[in-house]
Motif scaffolding. Sequence first.
Motif, short mmCIF file in Angstrom:
data_model
loop_
_atom_site.label_atom_id
_atom_site.label_comp_id
_atom_site.label_asym_id
_atom_site.label_seq_id
_atom_site.Cartn_x
_atom_site.Cartn_y
_atom_site.Cartn_z
N ARG A 1 0.86 -1.19 0.00
CA ARG A 1 0.00 0.00 0.00
C ARG A 1 0.89 1.24 0.00
O ARG A 1 2.09 1.15 0.29
N GLY A 2 0.31 2.38 -0.27
CA GLY A 2 1.06 3.63 -0.27
C GLY A 2 1.81 3.83 1.02
O GLY A 2 1.29 3.55 2.11
N MET A 3 3.03 4.24 0.93
CA MET A 3 3.92 4.52 2.06
C MET A 3 4.43 3.27 2.77
O MET A 3 5.07 3.37 3.80
N ASP A 4 4.15 2.08 2.28
CA ASP A 4 4.74 0.86 2.82
C ASP A 4 6.22 0.81 2.42
O ASP A 4 6.59 1.27 1.35
N VAL B 1 4.79 3.66 -7.94
CA VAL B 1 6.08 4.35 -7.89
C VAL B 1 6.85 3.86 -6.67
O VAL B 1 6.28 3.64 -5.61
N LEU B 2 8.13 3.72 -6.84
CA LEU B 2 9.01 3.29 -5.75
C LEU B 2 10.11 4.34 -5.61
O LEU B 2 10.72 4.72 -6.59
N SER B 3 10.32 4.81 -4.40
CA SER B 3 11.38 5.78 -4.13
C SER B 3 12.52 5.12 -3.39
O SER B 3 12.29 4.22 -2.58
N VAL B 4 13.71 5.60 -3.67
CA VAL B 4 14.90 5.07 -3.00
C VAL B 4 15.46 6.12 -2.08
O VAL B 4 15.54 7.27 -2.41
#
Length: 65
Positions: free
Chosen positions: A40-43, A62-65
């Motif tokens: 889910r979002g922010m996991d 989207v995935l942020s690093v």
Amino acid sequence: MALDKLSVLIKQVKFFRDMNDLSRSDMRDLASHFKFEFKRGMDYVMHIGDYGDKFYIVLRGVLSV
């Protein structure tokens, strides 16, 4: 998801697409080892210092690093 459909998805990922010597059978075998994870979002997928024991392919989002 059926292995044939999953192997088609995998082949769309540049990392695997560049492996021209993989046969359709090889792709199906590879796909049989994949597992889906739904987030889910922010996991978090992993945290700093975690041991990297997975290879993630983001199908949607989207995935942020």
